[in-house]
Motif scaffolding. Sequence first.
Motif: not given
Length: 553
Positions: A394-400, A1-10, A25-30
């Motif tokens: 993703l939004d840096e504030a949400a990640l923090r 997976m490229s850096d640009e396509n880094l996605t987190f799946f559950g 892209e908003t930092g929320r689970p969909s």
Amino acid sequence: MSDENLTFFGIDLGTTYSVVSYIDETGRPSVVRNVITNSETTPSVVYFEEDSGEVVVGAAAKNVSRVYPSRVVERVKRSMGHEVQWDFDGRTYTAEAISALVLKRLAEDARDYTGREVRQVVITVPAYFGMLERDATRNAGRIAGLDVVGIVPEPVAAALQYEVASGDSPRTVLVYDLGGGTFDTTVIRISADAVEVLCTDGDQELGGVEWDKRLVDYLLSEFVARTEPEDDPGEDEQFMQELQLTAEELKRHLSSAGSRKVPMRFGGAVATVEVTRDIFEEITRDHLERTVEYTERTLGKLAAKTGVADPAAAVDEVLLVGGSSKMPAVSRRLTEKWPNWKPRLHDPDLAVAKGAARFALSRALWDWERAGEDEPSAEEKQARVADLAIRSGLDEAALREMAAKRIVNVLPKSFGVKLRDSDDPGRFYIEHLVHADEQLPSGVRMLHAQTAEDGQTAVQIEIFEQAGATESPELDANKAVDRGLGEITGLPALRRGSPIDISMVIDDEGLLTLRAVEPGTGKDLTIEVRVSILSESEVEEAREVVAGITVRS
């Protein structure tokens, strides 16, 4: 997976239905929708097409089960951690391989839906799954070609999803999780910087399917009583498959309606059976009471662990998770038993998958733990968050905010070693070193054992895991851990009662390490084992097989 396509799946790999979620892209689970049915949930059902090399997973497989029940596998989750096999067209499949086919289909749906390859995933398990079941789930993901970066208990995932919208005030939450095939209750403490599991209990053979079975039995008995058919409809596979699907639909209907009429036909016999919610609740009352008993037992564990006199009063909130928790009798019975509780339905079908995606994101933020690195400084953590925000979009504030939250799990079942009773040489028992509901990683646990006979030149060590619902030293209440057997050899003839020092530690991913030392010679033994059913070669072999199978919806 490229850096640009880094996605987190559950992935919520369920007994009856499964769900995939990702961080958008908003930092929320969909939630990913199935590309064929446009549904958020996918039946965990696999149909093996005869001599085609292809399988069907999902709604189509569930529907065809009426016609070809012998070629369909359902509820495979209940077989995880057990040596169970299925044979189709000259090939043998384990529970891990069947689950991998479900996971492969889910990953392909997620790829088609998001336009991104699915590689790193977190998969959920019932809180009461032992290490064998958890590692079987991990291996299923590996067989499906996925990088399983974490296995997270379902109530923890649900709490993660719930916690985001619930403020920062510390609170104790009881998660009542009644899914399609399993049930557990878990007490979780949520604070500003941690989601901490305190205790858990449950039954992996109790779930919504048990309620379905009671409806099947009731409908069948009413139909036979009214029509007196010449042949026994209970012996007809197709009729019973259709009745099973009818019962599942009826259960869902009775959660929102007071009654429903069910038309039934077998041979030339026809009847309509009306089922009311009162009837349904009466014929399943004992199942509901079992969940109450487990909830009581969990509260007892909470009292023992924290010292609170009234554990029910110590619970600030009660979350109902799992599709079967939508039955009105669940909330009503809990409030009857504990009047101060106000159970809340919390996105029961999707919360677990959404929380798993959040956990995947958290895992990326804390991957220094997974890599065995030293904890980074505050500055290094912030730099990591900033880098991850750029790579994932993703939004840096949400990640923090997520980075500030630690997740602390507990061991679901106890582990120990087999010892011989010094007072009764013919009796063996298990001395548990790491106990259920202890935090992971466990820290080092020590046992000072002794040789059992005069003249011993070797010492055998065997690891066991608690098999039953409660810890017991009795041998038959525990199960031997595969590849958890070792021996210290080449010792001088030791006297009976010579010391043997044993240490055990379990990390947060379930890797158990045991070390035994004979202090006189310094000879030692180290057993490092990820508690598992399949060997590494068996996992690789199954991966090759699954990779060559086309999986359709």
